[in-house]
Design a protein around this motif. Structure first.
Motif, PDB file in Angstrom:
ATOM      1  N   LEU A 262       0.792  -1.232   0.000  1.00 15.35           N
ATOM      2  CA  LEU A 262       0.000   0.000   0.000  1.00 15.35           C
ATOM      3  C   LEU A 262       0.824   1.282   0.000  1.00 15.35           C
ATOM      4  CD1 LEU A 262      -2.914  -0.940   2.433  1.00 15.35           C
ATOM      5  CD2 LEU A 262      -2.744  -1.254  -0.046  1.00 15.35           C
ATOM      6  N   HIS A 263       2.068   1.191   0.455  1.00 16.96           N
ATOM      7  CA  HIS A 263       2.845   2.425   0.584  1.00 16.96           C
ATOM      8  C   HIS A 263       4.204   2.361  -0.097  1.00 16.96           C
ATOM      9  CE1 HIS A 263      -0.244   3.692   3.359  1.00 16.96           C
ATOM     10  NE2 HIS A 263      -0.069   2.583   4.062  1.00 16.96           N
TER      11      HIS A 263
ATOM     12  N   GLU B 131       6.726   1.290  -3.645  1.00 20.50           N
ATOM     13  CA  GLU B 131       6.769   1.671  -5.051  1.00 20.50           C
ATOM     14  C   GLU B 131       5.843   0.753  -5.856  1.00 20.50           C
ATOM     15  OE1 GLU B 131      10.841   1.492  -6.165  1.00 20.50           O
ATOM     16  OE2 GLU B 131      11.458   3.092  -4.779  1.00 20.50           O
ATOM     17  N   HIS B 132       5.844   0.952  -7.180  1.00 20.74           N
ATOM     18  CA  HIS B 132       5.003   0.136  -8.053  1.00 20.74           C
ATOM     19  C   HIS B 132       5.279  -1.343  -7.838  1.00 20.74           C
ATOM     20  CE1 HIS B 132       2.963  -1.436 -11.570  1.00 20.74           C
ATOM     21  NE2 HIS B 132       4.093  -2.048 -11.914  1.00 20.74           N
TER      22      HIS B 132
ATOM     23  N   GLU C  30       1.729  -8.460  -6.855  1.00 20.91           N
ATOM     24  CA  GLU C  30       0.758  -7.923  -5.903  1.00 20.91           C
ATOM     25  C   GLU C  30      -0.195  -9.020  -5.438  1.00 20.91           C
ATOM     26  OE1 GLU C  30      -1.097  -3.848  -6.548  1.00 20.91           O
ATOM     27  OE2 GLU C  30      -2.792  -5.172  -6.994  1.00 20.91           O
TER      28      GLU C  30
ATOM     29  N   ASP D  31      -3.344   5.754  -0.368  1.00 24.55           N
ATOM     30  CA  ASP D  31      -2.369   4.693  -0.582  1.00 24.55           C
ATOM     31  C   ASP D  31      -2.407   4.259  -2.051  1.00 24.55           C
ATOM     32  OD1 ASP D  31      -4.413   2.710  -0.977  1.00 24.55           O
ATOM     33  OD2 ASP D  31      -4.547   2.379   1.181  1.00 24.55           O
ATOM     34  N   ARG D  32      -1.624   3.231  -2.409  1.00 24.21           N
ATOM     35  CA  ARG D  32      -1.507   2.835  -3.806  1.00 24.21           C
ATOM     36  C   ARG D  32      -2.855   2.425  -4.405  1.00 24.21           C
ATOM     37  NH1 ARG D  32       0.582  -1.645  -4.598  1.00 24.21           N
ATOM     38  NH2 ARG D  32       0.890  -1.379  -6.838  1.00 24.21           N
TER      39      ARG D  32
ATOM     40  N   GLU E  55      -5.746   4.753  -7.324  1.00 24.73           N
ATOM     41  CA  GLU E  55      -6.117   4.329  -8.671  1.00 24.73           C
ATOM     42  C   GLU E  55      -7.277   5.176  -9.195  1.00 24.73           C
ATOM     43  OE1 GLU E  55      -4.660   2.298 -10.623  1.00 24.73           O
ATOM     44  OE2 GLU E  55      -3.263   1.267  -9.285  1.00 24.73           O
TER      45      GLU E  55
END
Length: 222
Positions: A67-68, A70-71, A77, A162-163, A167
Motif C-alpha cells: 500500500l505504501h 513503489e510500483h 501484488e 495509498d496505492r 487508482e
C-alpha cells in the motif's frame, strides 16, 4: 467475470464464527467492524477483530510494501496478498475459530478477486484458486458487503491516498461491480448493505443479521 462457487461456508468445521467485511475504499469497513466488535464484546463473546493485509507482524510488513511502497507488478501484488492471507489464517483466524471466537476481518478473499482478479485484469478464477490454496479453502460464514459509490467513498478518505486508493475512477468502478457480481452470485454467503448512510444506521442493519447468525437476543445477551 468467471465466478466459481465457493465451498459451503457451513463446512469449515470450527466452533467459532467468521465474518468478513468487504467493499470499496471509503465504504466504512473499519468503522462497521469496530461497532460490531464492541456490540459482541458487550454480549459476552470472544471477538477477534483483524484485517488483511496487516493482521500479523509479517502482514504489517507486507502491507507496507503493497500500500505504501513503489510500483508492484500486478501478479506480484496478487502473490503478496495471498502470502499475507496464508500466514494470517494459519496464525490468527483459524486458531481463533478453533477456540470458538467470532472473527471479524476487514477484507478477505473476495477483495483479491475484485481488485487483482477484475480491476487488475488478472483471471478472477486464478486469483480465487490462489487464495483458496493459501487458506486451505476457509470461507467466511457471512460476508458483509458495504456498497458505496466510489466518488462518495473517495470523499470520506482522510490523509494521503495509498496505492490502491490512488487508482483512477474506472479502476474503482470495476472493483465495485466485481463485489456486486460476487454478492449476486452467492446470496447465501453475502449480505449487501447500502453504506451511504450514517454509520449508526448501517450498524443496526449489520447487527440485526449478526444477531440472527449467532442466535443472540436483540437485548444483547446470548
Amino acid at each position: 467475470m468467471p465466478l466459481v462457487p465457493p465451498p459451503s461456508p457451513e463446512g469449515h468445521g470450527y466452533a467459532g464464527t467468521f465474518i468478513a467485511f468487504e467493499g470499496g475504499d471509503g465504504a466504512g469497513k473499519s468503522t462497521q467492524l469496530r461497532l460490531l466488535a464492541d456490540c459482541l464484546v458487550d454480549a459476552g463473546h470472544d471477538v477477534v477483530p483483524t484485517r488483511e493485509p496487516g493482521g500479523t507482524p509479517v502482514g504489517a510488513a507486507i502491507r507496507e510494501v503493497l500500500l505504501h511502497g513503489e510500483h508492484v507488478d500486478p501478479r506480484a501484488e496478487a502473490l503478496l496478498f495471498a502470502a499475507d492471507r496464508a500466514h494470517h489464517v494459519a496464525t490468527v483466524v483459524r486458531p481463533a475459530l478453533e477456540r470458538g471466537a467470532v472473527v471479524l476481518c476487514d477484507r478477505y478473499v473476495d477483495s483479491s478477486v475484485a481488485y487483482q482478479g477484475v480491476a487488475r485484469d488478472l483471471d478472477a478464477s486464478d486469483i480465487r484458486s490462489l487464495s483458496m490454496w493459501a487458506t486451505g479453502t476457509l470461507w467466511p460464514d457471512l460476508t458483509v458487503l458495504l456498497d458505496v459509490d466510489p466518488a462518495r467513498g473517495h470523499s470520506r478518505r482522510d490523509g494521503e491516498a495509498d496505492r490502491m486508493e490512488a487508482e483512477d475512477e474506472v479502476f474503482h468502478e470495476h472493483v465495485r461491480q466485481a463485489f456486486l457480481d460476487l454478492a449476486a452470485a452467492h446470496p447465501g454467503r453475502y449480505m449487501t448493505v447500502d453504506a451511504a448512510g450514517a454509520a449508526e444506521s448501517v450498524h443496526k442493519i449489520v447487527r440485526a443479521r449478526t444477531v440472527d447468525l449467532l442466535g443472540l437476543h436483540e437485548g444483547g445477551g446470548p
